[in-house]
Design a protein around this motif. Structure first.
Motif, PDB file in Angstrom:
ATOM      1  N   SER A   1       0.829  -1.212   0.000  1.00 25.12           N
ATOM      2  CA  SER A   1       0.000   0.000   0.000  1.00 25.12           C
ATOM      3  C   SER A   1       0.862   1.260   0.000  1.00 25.12           C
ATOM      4  O   SER A   1       0.514   2.258  -0.626  1.00 25.12           O
TER       5      SER A   1
ATOM      6  N   ILE B   1       2.199   1.660  -3.585  1.00 30.98           N
ATOM      7  CA  ILE B   1       1.141   2.162  -4.464  1.00 30.98           C
ATOM      8  C   ILE B   1       0.915   3.650  -4.228  1.00 30.98           C
ATOM      9  O   ILE B   1       0.810   4.431  -5.180  1.00 30.98           O
TER      10      ILE B   1
ATOM     11  N   GLU C   1       1.398   6.679  -6.906  1.00 31.58           N
ATOM     12  CA  GLU C   1       0.275   7.562  -7.233  1.00 31.58           C
ATOM     13  C   GLU C   1       0.653   9.025  -7.022  1.00 31.58           C
ATOM     14  O   GLU C   1       0.324   9.890  -7.831  1.00 31.58           O
TER      15      GLU C   1
ATOM     16  N   ASP D   1       0.892   6.280 -13.956  1.00 30.40           N
ATOM     17  CA  ASP D   1      -0.407   5.839 -14.461  1.00 30.40           C
ATOM     18  C   ASP D   1      -0.875   4.600 -13.690  1.00 30.40           C
ATOM     19  O   ASP D   1      -0.077   3.737 -13.340  1.00 30.40           O
ATOM     20  N   SER D   2      -2.174   4.503 -13.454  1.00 25.20           N
ATOM     21  CA  SER D   2      -2.707   3.395 -12.655  1.00 25.20           C
ATOM     22  C   SER D   2      -2.482   2.042 -13.318  1.00 25.20           C
ATOM     23  O   SER D   2      -2.293   1.033 -12.633  1.00 25.20           O
ATOM     24  N   ALA D   3      -2.483   1.980 -14.651  1.00 25.87           N
ATOM     25  CA  ALA D   3      -2.214   0.715 -15.352  1.00 25.87           C
ATOM     26  C   ALA D   3      -0.777   0.266 -15.103  1.00 25.87           C
ATOM     27  O   ALA D   3      -0.514  -0.934 -14.894  1.00 25.87           O
TER      28      ALA D   3
ATOM     29  N   ILE E   1       1.037   1.081 -12.465  1.00 24.72           N
ATOM     30  CA  ILE E   1       1.101   0.684 -11.056  1.00 24.72           C
ATOM     31  C   ILE E   1       0.624  -0.754 -10.899  1.00 24.72           C
ATOM     32  O   ILE E   1       1.253  -1.561 -10.215  1.00 24.72           O
ATOM     33  N   THR E   2      -0.474  -1.087 -11.540  1.00 26.35           N
ATOM     34  CA  THR E   2      -1.021  -2.438 -11.446  1.00 26.35           C
ATOM     35  C   THR E   2      -0.048  -3.472 -11.999  1.00 26.35           C
ATOM     36  O   THR E   2       0.166  -4.525 -11.383  1.00 26.35           O
ATOM     37  N   GLU E   3       0.584  -3.169 -13.129  1.00 25.13           N
ATOM     38  CA  GLU E   3       1.550  -4.099 -13.719  1.00 25.13           C
ATOM     39  C   GLU E   3       2.742  -4.321 -12.790  1.00 25.13           C
ATOM     40  O   GLU E   3       3.191  -5.456 -12.602  1.00 25.13           O
TER      41      GLU E   3
ATOM     42  N   VAL F   1       2.901  -3.815  -9.485  1.00 24.15           N
ATOM     43  CA  VAL F   1       2.493  -4.493  -8.252  1.00 24.15           C
ATOM     44  C   VAL F   1       2.314  -5.989  -8.497  1.00 24.15           C
ATOM     45  O   VAL F   1       2.653  -6.808  -7.628  1.00 24.15           O
ATOM     46  N   ASN F   2       1.821  -6.359  -9.669  1.00 28.40           N
ATOM     47  CA  ASN F   2       1.666  -7.774  -9.991  1.00 28.40           C
ATOM     48  C   ASN F   2       3.008  -8.493 -10.106  1.00 28.40           C
ATOM     49  O   ASN F   2       3.092  -9.696  -9.877  1.00 28.40           O
TER      50      ASN F   2
ATOM     51  N   CYS G   1       5.617  -7.796  -8.187  1.00 24.56           N
ATOM     52  CA  CYS G   1       6.270  -7.784  -6.875  1.00 24.56           C
ATOM     53  C   CYS G   1       5.811  -8.945  -6.001  1.00 24.56           C
ATOM     54  O   CYS G   1       4.676  -9.395  -6.078  1.00 24.56           O
TER      55      CYS G   1
END
Length: 82
Positions: free
Chosen positions: A4, A7, A11, A16-18, A20-22, A24-25, A27
């Protein structure tokens, strides 16, 4: 550092949120490698967020050249003048 926290930092840095998602996946939630995260950010065209290279930082070089400002200390005893 938690996922968290990572993230939130990304942010706040405007990633970009996309992206960030990539990242985090990629990690491992039990062991976050900030150097890996910064490498992935660089691959995606973003700036490093979590690691700082002090040797190549321009501000670091300027700080060494400026030196220190002299400070006038106050005496610890009071002196009365007549």
């Amino acid at each position: 550092m938690k996922i968290s926290d990572v993230i939130l930092e990304m942010e706040l840095a405007g990633v970009d949120s996309a992206v960030i998602t990539e990242i985090v996946n990629l990690c491992d939630p039990d062991h976050l490698d900030v150097e890996l995260i910064d490498d992935e950010l660089l691959k995606r065209g973003c700036n490093k967020i979590f690691t700082v290279d002090y040797e190549s930082d321009d501000e670091y070089d300027d700080w060494e050249e400026e030196g220190y400002v002299s400070v006038q200390k106050f005496p610890h005893k009071q002196h009365y003048k007549e």
